[in-house]
Design a protein around this motif. Structure first.
Motif, PDB file in Angstrom:
ATOM      1  N   LEU A 152      30.530  91.579  34.334  1.00 48.31           N
ATOM      2  CA  LEU A 152      28.970  91.413  34.399  1.00 48.31           C
ATOM      3  C   LEU A 152      28.410  90.754  33.252  1.00 48.31           C
ATOM      4  CD1 LEU A 152      26.553  91.855  35.945  1.00 48.31           C
ATOM      5  CD2 LEU A 152      26.022  94.032  34.713  1.00 48.31           C
ATOM      6  N   THR A 153      28.823  91.229  32.041  1.00 51.80           N
ATOM      7  CA  THR A 153      27.905  90.717  30.841  1.00 51.80           C
ATOM      8  C   THR A 153      28.915  89.992  30.060  1.00 51.80           C
ATOM      9  OG1 THR A 153      29.241  92.627  29.541  1.00 51.80           O
ATOM     10  CG2 THR A 153      26.995  93.027  30.578  1.00 51.80           C
ATOM     11  N   GLY A 154      30.220  89.550  30.302  1.00 47.04           N
ATOM     12  CA  GLY A 154      31.295  88.632  29.558  1.00 47.04           C
ATOM     13  C   GLY A 154      31.473  89.234  28.131  1.00 47.04           C
ATOM     14  N   LEU A 155      31.285  90.590  27.766  1.00 49.87           N
ATOM     15  CA  LEU A 155      31.733  91.142  26.814  1.00 49.87           C
ATOM     16  C   LEU A 155      33.143  91.718  26.828  1.00 49.87           C
ATOM     17  CD1 LEU A 155      28.265  93.225  25.870  1.00 49.87           C
ATOM     18  CD2 LEU A 155      29.005  90.873  24.938  1.00 49.87           C
ATOM     19  N   HIS A 156      33.646  92.273  25.767  1.00 55.31           N
ATOM     20  CA  HIS A 156      34.810  92.990  25.629  1.00 55.31           C
ATOM     21  C   HIS A 156      34.410  94.710  26.516  1.00 55.31           C
ATOM     22  CE1 HIS A 156      37.086  90.256  23.555  1.00 55.31           C
ATOM     23  NE2 HIS A 156      36.355  90.211  22.465  1.00 55.31           N
ATOM     24  N   ASN A 157      35.725  94.823  27.208  1.00 58.33           N
ATOM     25  CA  ASN A 157      35.268  96.156  28.052  1.00 58.33           C
ATOM     26  C   ASN A 157      35.918  97.359  27.254  1.00 58.33           C
ATOM     27  OD1 ASN A 157      38.104  96.009  28.292  1.00 58.33           O
ATOM     28  ND2 ASN A 157      37.884  95.254  30.504  1.00 58.33           N
ATOM     29  N   ARG A 158      35.838  98.547  27.860  1.00 57.42           N
ATOM     30  CA  ARG A 158      36.284  99.627  27.232  1.00 57.42           C
ATOM     31  C   ARG A 158      37.993  99.907  27.059  1.00 57.42           C
ATOM     32  NH1 ARG A 158      34.402 105.178  26.530  1.00 57.42           N
ATOM     33  NH2 ARG A 158      36.077 106.335  25.315  1.00 57.42           N
ATOM     34  N   ARG A 159      38.472  99.314  27.853  1.00 54.19           N
ATOM     35  CA  ARG A 159      40.120  98.837  27.743  1.00 54.19           C
ATOM     36  C   ARG A 159      40.391  98.389  26.374  1.00 54.19           C
ATOM     37  NH1 ARG A 159      41.448  96.703  32.127  1.00 54.19           N
ATOM     38  NH2 ARG A 159      42.319  98.281  33.210  1.00 54.19           N
ATOM     39  N   PHE A 160      39.831  97.016  26.205  1.00 51.99           N
ATOM     40  CA  PHE A 160      39.662  96.269  24.637  1.00 51.99           C
ATOM     41  C   PHE A 160      39.492  97.283  23.635  1.00 51.99           C
ATOM     42  CE2 PHE A 160      38.243  93.830  21.533  1.00 51.99           C
ATOM     43  CZ  PHE A 160      38.964  92.696  21.184  1.00 51.99           C
ATOM     44  N   PHE A 161      38.326  97.997  23.860  1.00 48.45           N
ATOM     45  CA  PHE A 161      37.804  98.761  22.692  1.00 48.45           C
ATOM     46  C   PHE A 161      38.711  99.856  22.402  1.00 48.45           C
ATOM     47  CE2 PHE A 161      35.750 102.666  21.417  1.00 48.45           C
ATOM     48  CZ  PHE A 161      34.815 102.360  20.194  1.00 48.45           C
ATOM     49  N   ASP A 162      39.299 100.569  23.356  1.00 42.30           N
ATOM     50  CA  ASP A 162      40.257 101.640  23.134  1.00 42.30           C
ATOM     51  C   ASP A 162      41.478 101.224  22.405  1.00 42.30           C
ATOM     52  OD1 ASP A 162      38.442 103.272  24.220  1.00 42.30           O
ATOM     53  OD2 ASP A 162      39.407 103.580  25.907  1.00 42.30           O
ATOM     54  N   GLY A 163      41.579  99.905  22.713  1.00 40.15           N
ATOM     55  CA  GLY A 163      42.906  99.295  21.951  1.00 40.15           C
ATOM     56  C   GLY A 163      42.618  98.828  20.498  1.00 40.15           C
ATOM     57  N   VAL A 164      41.496  98.054  20.301  1.00 36.30           N
ATOM     58  CA  VAL A 164      41.400  97.637  19.097  1.00 36.30           C
ATOM     59  C   VAL A 164      40.726  98.572  18.043  1.00 36.30           C
ATOM     60  CG1 VAL A 164      38.804  96.998  19.228  1.00 36.30           C
ATOM     61  CG2 VAL A 164      40.330  95.572  17.878  1.00 36.30           C
ATOM     62  N   LEU A 165      40.221  99.631  18.395  1.00 39.32           N
ATOM     63  CA  LEU A 165      39.483 100.673  17.461  1.00 39.32           C
ATOM     64  C   LEU A 165      40.631 101.300  16.482  1.00 39.32           C
ATOM     65  CD1 LEU A 165      37.195 102.166  16.488  1.00 39.32           C
ATOM     66  CD2 LEU A 165      37.141 103.909  18.005  1.00 39.32           C
ATOM     67  N   PRO A 166      41.783 101.860  17.200  1.00 40.62           N
ATOM     68  CA  PRO A 166      42.659 102.512  16.399  1.00 40.62           C
ATOM     69  C   PRO A 166      43.224 101.869  15.406  1.00 40.62           C
ATOM     70  CG  PRO A 166      42.926 103.117  18.822  1.00 40.62           C
ATOM     71  CD  PRO A 166      42.141 101.983  18.539  1.00 40.62           C
ATOM     72  N   SER A 167      43.889 100.606  15.700  1.00 47.12           N
ATOM     73  CA  SER A 167      44.363  99.617  14.680  1.00 47.12           C
ATOM     74  C   SER A 167      43.339  99.141  13.735  1.00 47.12           C
ATOM     75  CB  SER A 167      44.912  98.336  15.467  1.00 47.12           C
ATOM     76  OG  SER A 167      44.074  97.654  16.117  1.00 47.12           O
ATOM     77  N   MET A 168      42.259  98.965  14.112  1.00 48.73           N
ATOM     78  CA  MET A 168      41.199  98.548  13.040  1.00 48.73           C
ATOM     79  C   MET A 168      40.880  99.825  11.985  1.00 48.73           C
ATOM     80  SD  MET A 168      37.063  97.228  13.576  1.00 48.73           S
ATOM     81  CE  MET A 168      37.585  95.747  14.245  1.00 48.73           C
ATOM     82  N   LEU A 169      40.696 100.870  12.574  1.00 46.94           N
ATOM     83  CA  LEU A 169      40.590 102.056  11.596  1.00 46.94           C
ATOM     84  C   LEU A 169      41.772 102.112  10.763  1.00 46.94           C
ATOM     85  CD1 LEU A 169      38.850 104.535  13.842  1.00 46.94           C
ATOM     86  CD2 LEU A 169      37.928 103.332  12.197  1.00 46.94           C
ATOM     87  N   GLU A 170      42.957 102.085  11.210  1.00 48.05           N
ATOM     88  CA  GLU A 170      44.364 102.117  10.302  1.00 48.05           C
ATOM     89  C   GLU A 170      44.363 101.313   9.514  1.00 48.05           C
ATOM     90  OE1 GLU A 170      47.827 103.606   9.051  1.00 48.05           O
ATOM     91  OE2 GLU A 170      46.388 104.376  10.385  1.00 48.05           O
ATOM     92  N   GLU A 171      44.096  99.970   9.739  1.00 48.72           N
ATOM     93  CA  GLU A 171      43.791  98.823   8.557  1.00 48.72           C
ATOM     94  C   GLU A 171      42.925  99.254   7.631  1.00 48.72           C
ATOM     95  OE1 GLU A 171      43.479  94.026   8.450  1.00 48.72           O
ATOM     96  OE2 GLU A 171      43.210  95.081  10.507  1.00 48.72           O
ATOM     97  N   ALA A 172      41.861  99.503   8.140  1.00 51.45           N
ATOM     98  CA  ALA A 172      40.579  99.763   7.067  1.00 51.45           C
ATOM     99  C   ALA A 172      41.177 101.050   6.084  1.00 51.45           C
ATOM    100  CB  ALA A 172      39.648 100.396   7.693  1.00 51.45           C
ATOM    101  N   LYS A 173      41.906 101.847   6.797  1.00 60.77           N
ATOM    102  CA  LYS A 173      42.258 103.055   5.839  1.00 60.77           C
ATOM    103  C   LYS A 173      43.315 102.574   4.889  1.00 60.77           C
ATOM    104  CE  LYS A 173      44.337 107.770   6.120  1.00 60.77           C
ATOM    105  NZ  LYS A 173      44.983 108.468   7.247  1.00 60.77           N
ATOM    106  N   ARG A 174      44.398 101.761   5.377  1.00 58.63           N
ATOM    107  CA  ARG A 174      45.345 101.254   4.468  1.00 58.63           C
ATOM    108  C   ARG A 174      44.684 100.393   3.302  1.00 58.63           C
ATOM    109  NH1 ARG A 174      48.034  98.960   8.253  1.00 58.63           N
ATOM    110  NH2 ARG A 174      47.256  96.839   7.718  1.00 58.63           N
ATOM    111  N   LYS A 175      43.621  99.645   3.707  1.00 57.85           N
ATOM    112  CA  LYS A 175      43.153  98.675   2.711  1.00 57.85           C
ATOM    113  C   LYS A 175      41.873  99.279   1.911  1.00 57.85           C
ATOM    114  CE  LYS A 175      44.363  94.519   5.214  1.00 57.85           C
ATOM    115  NZ  LYS A 175      43.853  93.151   5.742  1.00 57.85           N
ATOM    116  N   GLY A 176      41.682 100.611   2.149  1.00 50.22           N
ATOM    117  CA  GLY A 176      40.368 101.035   1.446  1.00 50.22           C
ATOM    118  C   GLY A 176      39.243 100.697   1.683  1.00 50.22           C
TER     119      GLY A 176
END
Length: 469
Positions: free
Chosen positions: A296-320
């Motif tokens: 409907l909106t052309g935005l990323h959906n929940r499946r994408f969000f659930d996949g990208v959030l853990p990896s983004m948080l892990e990278e952020a933690k590793r780099k401080g």
């Protein structure tokens, strides 16, 4: 690599001989005594490769091949003509009918197995792409219509040959049909091939200063050229190198002296197949993209969000580094649907998504979770900066009405919760959800986040910030 090989010949002795040779290499062998049987087996999807005798009563091999290639359901099946005819005109007739290669009787067993194994690899790739595209189509994800293998494609060709007269003959034969580039230096050809966006590589196996087989192998090992078809040019006595090049992943070969018409026919076959494979691959990629995009909106959906959030948080933690997350929904969205209808609600969601995309940063990741619930992920962003973005979004939504059809517009506001990974770690989504709940409790149309330290509370005009407690 094994495959199901259909042997088509009206001579039982020839069938038995070919079947025995192929079975010894663990290929599954099917047989047909005439063209009609062959077409029936292929239409049923029971074979991967066809070894097709030319001289058969009733319907000859050329006609069988033409019918196979004219049918979209069988056009992708590789066909090898098996014949006692070895004149250039015979090869040309078969290639123009759509055949992938010719094997001349008596058949050389090594050449037979090399070509069948090469075509088996091709068929495996095609089957994988076709299967994925079919699954996407069943899910309602339709891609672009693929170019029929009978249509005439254009394209760019790089010729790698350091014998000037020989390569000029190739270029002149193909120039009326394709955009041609010539490169005599193998090292330069590797660089140019990777950067040039070519549709076909024509490589001489007789380069004077470089091993042509090694060059073909290098083209296959580089990501940028791995999928580009290669046509090798070899001397008639260079049989062992020709067979070796097929093992290395070269798609086809032609022997010197190069017959102009045969060259054009072989190149046309490779170009058609390249376009077909490219289209299948693009459809698969499009289906993968659509699987993580909200229709409907052309935005990323929940499946994408659930996949990208853990990896983004892990990278952020590793780099401080911090990550901030905005979570919001539309105030009283159910009322919009009840009063104006679901179509108006859909238009509001679309308009809101479009407006907010213009208010956030390029680095921010905007997703629709479900219904009227959205999130914005902000990498490398502390909560005080995130609060400024959140307020810009809130004010942008409230600042102008949204068109919902038939000259009607409605005003809308959103309630926003904000959280930062540096304060709540992996629980950032839950903390943002809690903040969103507080925002609604506080009267809606506002930004809420838990200010744990004074510097986190912005004091810019117009901000709606509620402190915890």
């Amino acid at each position: 690599m094994t495959a199901r090989v259909l042997v088509v010949d009206d001579n039982p002795s020839n069938v038995k001989l070919l079947a025995a040779r192929l079975a010894a290499e663990y290929f599954d062998v099917l047989t047909a005594a005439n063209g009609a049987e062959a077409l029936s087996v292929c239409a049923a999807g029971e074979c991967d490769i066809v070894l097709l005798d030319v001289m058969m009563p009733g319907m000859n091999g050329f006609e069988v091949c033409r019918r196979l290639k004219a049918d979209p359901d069988t056009a992708h099946i590789p066909v090898v003509m098996v014949t006692a005819l070895d004149q250039p005109s015979d090869r040309l007739m078969g290639l123009e009918a759509g055949a992938d290669d010719f094997l001349v009787k008596p058949i050389d067993e090594t050449a037979l197995l090399a070509r069948v194994k090469s075509l088996a690899r091709l068929r495996a790739t095609l089957d994988d792409l076709r299967s994925r595209a079919a699954r996407a189509a069943k899910l309602g994800i339709s891609g672009a219509a693929c170019l029929s293998q009978g249509e005439e494609p254009s394209g760019r060709i790089l010729v790698v040959d350091d014998r000037r007269s020989a390569c000029e003959a190739i270029v002149n034969a193909l120039k009326p049909h394709y955009e041609m580039e010539l490169e005599p230096d193998a090292a330069e050809a590797l660089t140019e091939g990777a950067a040039g966006g070519y549709d076909l590589l024509i490589v001489s196996l007789g380069l004077s200063g470089y091993d042509g087989l090694r060059l073909c192998s290098q083209f296959r090992s580089i990501e940028a050229t791995r999928q580009i078809p290669i046509l090798a040019v070899a001397e008639p006595e260079d049989r062992a190198r020709v067979l070796r090049c097929l093992e290395l992943g070269v798609n086809d070969y032609i022997l010197r002296p190069v017959e102009r018409a045969e060259l054009v026919a072989r190149v046309r076959t490779q170009m058609r197949r390249k376009r077909y494979v490219d289209c299948l691959r693009q459809n698969v990629e499009a289906s993968l993209e659509m699987a993580v995009v909200d229709a409907l909106t052309g935005l990323h959906n929940r499946r994408f969000f659930d996949g990208v959030l853990p990896s983004m948080l892990e990278e952020a933690k590793r780099k401080g580094r911090p990550v901030s997350l905005i979570m919001f929904d539309i105030d009283h969205f159910k009322t919009v649907n009840d009063l104006h209808g679901h179509e108006a609600g859909d238009r509001l969601l679309q308009g809101l998504a479009t407006r907010i995309k213009s208010l956030i940063r390029r680095s921010d990741i905007f997703c629709r979770l479900s219904g009227d619930e959205f999130v914005i992920l902000m990498p490398d962003t502390r909560v005080d900066v995130g609060a400024k973005v959140a307020e810009r979004v809130r004010a942008g939504v409230a600042g102008a009405p949204f068109f919902i059809g038939k000259n009607r517009s409605i005003a809308a506001t959103i309630s926003i919760g904000l959280a930062e990974s540096g304060r709540c770690g992996a629980d950032i989504l839950r903390e943002a959800d809690k903040a969103l709940y507080r925002s609604k409790e506080g009267g809606r149309n506002r930004v809420y986040f838990d200010v744990a330290s004074p510097q986190a509370a912005p004091r810019a005009p117009g901000f709606r910030v509620v402190r915890a407690g």
